[in-house]
Design an enzyme around this catalytic site. Structure first.
Site, PDB file in Angstrom:
ATOM      1  N   HIS A 104      11.690   1.084   1.524  1.00  0.00           N
ATOM      2  CA  HIS A 104      11.316  -0.299   1.836  1.00  0.00           C
ATOM      3  C   HIS A 104      12.299  -0.894   2.836  1.00  0.00           C
ATOM      4  O   HIS A 104      12.207  -2.083   3.168  1.00  0.00           O
ATOM      5  CB  HIS A 104      11.332  -1.166   0.569  1.00  0.00           C
ATOM      6  CG  HIS A 104      10.250  -0.837  -0.417  1.00  0.00           C
ATOM      7  ND1 HIS A 104       8.938  -0.652  -0.056  1.00  0.00           N
ATOM      8  CD2 HIS A 104      10.284  -0.669  -1.767  1.00  0.00           C
ATOM      9  CE1 HIS A 104       8.215  -0.386  -1.141  1.00  0.00           C
ATOM     10  NE2 HIS A 104       9.012  -0.379  -2.177  1.00  0.00           N
ATOM     11  N   ARG A 114       0.200  -5.509   5.306  1.00  0.00           N
ATOM     12  CA  ARG A 114      -0.964  -6.079   4.628  1.00  0.00           C
ATOM     13  C   ARG A 114      -0.984  -7.580   4.825  1.00  0.00           C
ATOM     14  O   ARG A 114       0.071  -8.185   5.088  1.00  0.00           O
ATOM     15  CB  ARG A 114      -0.790  -5.749   3.135  1.00  0.00           C
ATOM     16  CG  ARG A 114      -1.899  -6.126   2.250  1.00  0.00           C
ATOM     17  CD  ARG A 114      -1.579  -5.756   0.810  1.00  0.00           C
ATOM     18  NE  ARG A 114      -2.777  -5.894  -0.001  1.00  0.00           N
ATOM     19  CZ  ARG A 114      -2.833  -5.767  -1.314  1.00  0.00           C
ATOM     20  NH1 ARG A 114      -1.737  -5.480  -1.980  1.00  0.00           N
ATOM     21  NH2 ARG A 114      -3.972  -5.921  -1.951  1.00  0.00           N
ATOM     22  N   TRP A 161      -0.667   4.160  -2.159  1.00  0.00           N
ATOM     23  CA  TRP A 161      -1.841   4.733  -1.496  1.00  0.00           C
ATOM     24  C   TRP A 161      -1.396   5.663  -0.359  1.00  0.00           C
ATOM     25  O   TRP A 161      -1.862   6.807  -0.249  1.00  0.00           O
ATOM     26  CB  TRP A 161      -2.702   3.588  -0.958  1.00  0.00           C
ATOM     27  CG  TRP A 161      -4.035   3.961  -0.400  1.00  0.00           C
ATOM     28  CD1 TRP A 161      -4.724   5.132  -0.606  1.00  0.00           C
ATOM     29  CD2 TRP A 161      -4.850   3.157   0.447  1.00  0.00           C
ATOM     30  NE1 TRP A 161      -5.925   5.097   0.056  1.00  0.00           N
ATOM     31  CE2 TRP A 161      -6.021   3.896   0.712  1.00  0.00           C
ATOM     32  CE3 TRP A 161      -4.718   1.887   0.995  1.00  0.00           C
ATOM     33  CZ2 TRP A 161      -7.045   3.391   1.523  1.00  0.00           C
ATOM     34  CZ3 TRP A 161      -5.743   1.387   1.792  1.00  0.00           C
ATOM     35  CH2 TRP A 161      -6.889   2.125   2.053  1.00  0.00           C
ATOM     36  N   GLY A 193       0.806  -1.224   0.000  1.00  0.00           N
ATOM     37  CA  GLY A 193       0.000   0.000   0.000  1.00  0.00           C
ATOM     38  C   GLY A 193       0.839   1.274   0.000  1.00  0.00           C
ATOM     39  O   GLY A 193       0.349   2.347   0.388  1.00  0.00           O
ATOM     40  N   ARG A 227      -3.404  -2.524  -9.618  1.00  0.00           N
ATOM     41  CA  ARG A 227      -3.834  -3.789 -10.227  1.00  0.00           C
ATOM     42  C   ARG A 227      -5.300  -4.041  -9.909  1.00  0.00           C
ATOM     43  O   ARG A 227      -6.163  -3.789 -10.717  1.00  0.00           O
ATOM     44  CB  ARG A 227      -2.929  -4.939  -9.745  1.00  0.00           C
ATOM     45  CG  ARG A 227      -3.080  -6.239 -10.529  1.00  0.00           C
ATOM     46  CD  ARG A 227      -2.211  -7.344  -9.940  1.00  0.00           C
ATOM     47  NE  ARG A 227      -2.570  -7.629  -8.553  1.00  0.00           N
ATOM     48  CZ  ARG A 227      -3.470  -8.536  -8.176  1.00  0.00           C
ATOM     49  NH1 ARG A 227      -4.069  -9.265  -9.071  1.00  0.00           N
ATOM     50  NH2 ARG A 227      -3.755  -8.727  -6.892  1.00  0.00           N
TER      51      ARG A 227
HETATM   52  P1  A3P Z   1      -2.966  -5.363  -5.742  1.00  0.00           P
HETATM   53  O1  A3P Z   1      -1.831  -5.886  -6.560  1.00  0.00           O
HETATM   54  O2  A3P Z   1      -3.487  -6.385  -4.775  1.00  0.00           O
HETATM   55  O3  A3P Z   1      -4.038  -4.742  -6.546  1.00  0.00           O
HETATM   56  P2  A3P Z   1       2.434  -0.707  -3.434  1.00  0.00           P
HETATM   57  O4  A3P Z   1       1.860   0.638  -3.671  1.00  0.00           O
HETATM   58  O5  A3P Z   1       3.054  -0.873  -2.085  1.00  0.00           O
HETATM   59  O6  A3P Z   1       3.314  -1.120  -4.551  1.00  0.00           O
HETATM   60  O7  A3P Z   1       1.207  -1.711  -3.388  1.00  0.00           O
HETATM   61  C1  A3P Z   1       0.448  -1.964  -4.527  1.00  0.00           C
HETATM   62  C2  A3P Z   1      -0.882  -2.562  -4.120  1.00  0.00           C
HETATM   63  O8  A3P Z   1      -1.703  -1.526  -3.571  1.00  0.00           O
HETATM   64  C3  A3P Z   1      -1.604  -3.107  -5.325  1.00  0.00           C
HETATM   65  O9  A3P Z   1      -2.387  -4.187  -4.824  1.00  0.00           O
HETATM   66  C4  A3P Z   1      -2.447  -1.908  -5.733  1.00  0.00           C
HETATM   67  O10 A3P Z   1      -3.536  -2.213  -6.535  1.00  0.00           O
HETATM   68  C5  A3P Z   1      -2.883  -1.379  -4.379  1.00  0.00           C
HETATM   69  N1  A3P Z   1      -3.239   0.048  -4.415  1.00  0.00           N
HETATM   70  C6  A3P Z   1      -2.649   1.024  -5.135  1.00  0.00           C
HETATM   71  N2  A3P Z   1      -3.263   2.195  -4.916  1.00  0.00           N
HETATM   72  C7  A3P Z   1      -4.254   1.960  -4.040  1.00  0.00           C
HETATM   73  C8  A3P Z   1      -5.261   2.797  -3.449  1.00  0.00           C
HETATM   74  N3  A3P Z   1      -5.339   4.086  -3.726  1.00  0.00           N
HETATM   75  N4  A3P Z   1      -6.128   2.224  -2.597  1.00  0.00           N
HETATM   76  C9  A3P Z   1      -6.056   0.905  -2.316  1.00  0.00           C
HETATM   77  N5  A3P Z   1      -5.154   0.066  -2.867  1.00  0.00           N
HETATM   78  C10 A3P Z   1      -4.252   0.578  -3.718  1.00  0.00           C
END
Ligand code: A3P
Length: 319
Positions: free
Chosen positions: A131, A153, A73, A70, A285
């Site tokens: 990270h 997560r 986000w 996340g 995704r």
């Molecule tokens: P999924 O692959 O399960 O869809 P990071 O940002 O740490 O790389 O994590 C990516 C994950 O967060 C992806 O999960 C992505 O879709 C999800 N993600 C990205 N933006 C988001 C948002 N605004 N709200 C909720 N989930 C989000």
């Protein structure tokens, strides 16, 4: 075992064509064990450089995450919350720029010559992401008492998300079962996953004013509550006027998966991240809790749950 502090090679690297993929510099399955965590070689180099070169400021906000939990986000939320008096929602930087552009990840940003100008020239207060495990953060972050936001997560969803991302961005076509077995042994980027979580968890319980420990699932369930928590933790709680005017809900909406994924859905636009160029849409995704069921079996899910439960036993942290 992952307990040695020396470097060990997890698997052989694959040869790649550097001209074909902007990200192929890291297109390899090789992970190294460095101080109890697994990294791609160049991250080890970058982390060592950051430990020497990175100069924290007392008002830095550090977003720390296990990959795919996340980060994007949380970057969007932290940026929007801290800049809410500066930008109007109708003319907001997130409407045209990717969260990964607005908030830099220091471990990705730092070039191998150690030149940190792009980070050092940012105005205060800076929001910076990493990270890195807590135990490997540059000392300067601790000395200056920077506030840290950590998001984790469900390990099953994080695993599935990481597998997809690695396949797409690093062009590694790893079999999901092979990747899963490695993950269960703790071998994944910045893993073991549970040790990464545990280090920040322990720090957050000891120093709750300094480290805010968040869970993706909780935030998905009650985003309004967590946006308020974030604002308070960052020292700028929402005023009654802001709450009455619906600013909290505006922040939630702007930073939601629905909004950000539709703003970044181009198949050709890339976000430049230090040495990486990644398709903007790759960060969005599905954005769902529990998507793992569509990619790994119940048995695999139970296995990972069991391992993580054992590793976290007694810590108070549960998934
Ligand atoms: P999924 O692959 O399960 O869809 P990071 O940002 O740490 O790389 O994590 C990516 C994950 O967060 C992806 O999960 C992505 O879709 C999800 N993600 C990205 N933006 C988001 C948002 N605004 N709200 C909720 N989930 C989000």
């Amino acid at each position: 075992t992952t307990s040695s502090s020396s470097e060990a090679i997890a698997s052989e690297s694959h040869s790649t064509d550097l001209t074909k993929h902007p990200t192929s510099e890291v297109s390899s399955e090789t992970l190294l064990l460095y101080k109890n965590f697994w990294f791609r070689r160049q991250f080890v180099d970058r982390i060592k450089l950051l430990q020497v070169r990175f100069k924290a400021r007392h008002d830095d906000i550090i977003i720390a995450t296990n990959p795919k939990c996340g980060t994007t986000w949380l970057k969007a939320l932290a940026f929007t919350i801290t800049n809410r008096s500066r930008y109007d929602f109708s003319n907001h930087p997130l409407l045209t720029r990717h969260p990964q552009e607005l908030v830099k990840t220091i471990d990705v940003e730092i070039p191998l010559n150690g030149d940190l100008t792009s980070i050092e020239t940012l105005p205060s207060p800076r929001i910076l992401a990493t990270h890195m495990p807590f135990s490997l953060l540059p000392e300067s972050i601790g000395i200056h008492g920077c506030r840290i936001l950590y998001i984790c997560r469900d390990p099953k969803d994080a695993f599935v998300s990481r597998w997809h991302f690695t396949n797409e961005v690093f062009t590694e076509k790893t079999d999901i079962n092979v990747a899963f077995n490695k993950c269960c042994e703790g071998i994944s980027d910045f893993g073991p996953f549970w040790d990464h979580c545990l280090e920040y968890w322990k720090e957050s319980t000891g120093k709750p004013d300094r480290v805010l420990f968040l869970k993706y699932e909780d935030m998905m369930l009650e985003p309004v509550k967590f946006v308020k928590t974030l604002a308070s933790f960052l020292g700028g709680p929402f005023s009654h006027e802001e709450e009455d005017a619906g600013v909290v809900e505006e922040v939630v909406r702007l930073c939601s998966f629905k909004t950000l994924s539709s703003l970044n859905n181009s198949e050709t636009d890339v976000v430049e991240r230090g040495y990486l160029a990644v398709k903007k849409s790759a960060y969005f995704r599905r954005g769902k809790v529990g998507d793992w069921v569509n990619h790994i079996s119940d048995e695999m899910g139970r296995k990972l749950d069991y391992i993580v439960e054992e590793k976290l036993k007694g810590s108070g942290l549960v998934f």
